[in-house]
Motif scaffolding. Sequence first.
Motif: not given
Length: 207
Positions: A107-125
Amino acid sequence: MPTVTLPARPGRADLDPVLTEHRPGRIMVHGTDADLAAVVLRLLRTERLDVEVAYLPSPRRSAVAAIWGLPSGPAALALAMGGRAEPAPLVRDDTGGALVGRAEIRELRGECWCDDTLVLRGTAPRLVVAPGPRGIAVRVGRGSGLPDGLPRPAPSRSRIGAGGAVGRAVQVGGTPFTVTADGRAYPRPLERRTWYRHTTDWLLVRP
């Protein structure tokens, strides 16, 4: 090979005297993924990453065994005794820990980056991070399986996480979340977490 019984997740006072006394070229760890992570961390801290590590997981489900294709039963012991050690990425985190298997944030709400790749911006279960042959893999979604390492950049305007990537570092930030790594929950909520590949690999006995 001498047999030494240590407590779960052995620390400096438990393991360092054993390493000093026996000076092993190879050690076999029979326990959980968290136990293995604790041993690898002590090898890192004592500058003994040249020691080969064989792993015999005690639980039936081990992320480390799944990632590296480690056998179970008599085949695991045969591999530990006679197998060849190969470098494996040593993944560290920004609180001084090591990750050898699987980490998860729900239940993540936020951002995730892997090196220069945007993996998440928003929410994810669910967000799952795991080391592998090519580095650190991450994915977001609903399933609990390990990341496959395929690049799936999230659209820059995405509000629901569905991305994945593999690289040298994974950075997560958001509203307070709980990290579970190698089966153990971090003792307090975090707003940031970084996993990164150490400059030196550890040596894992594997097929």
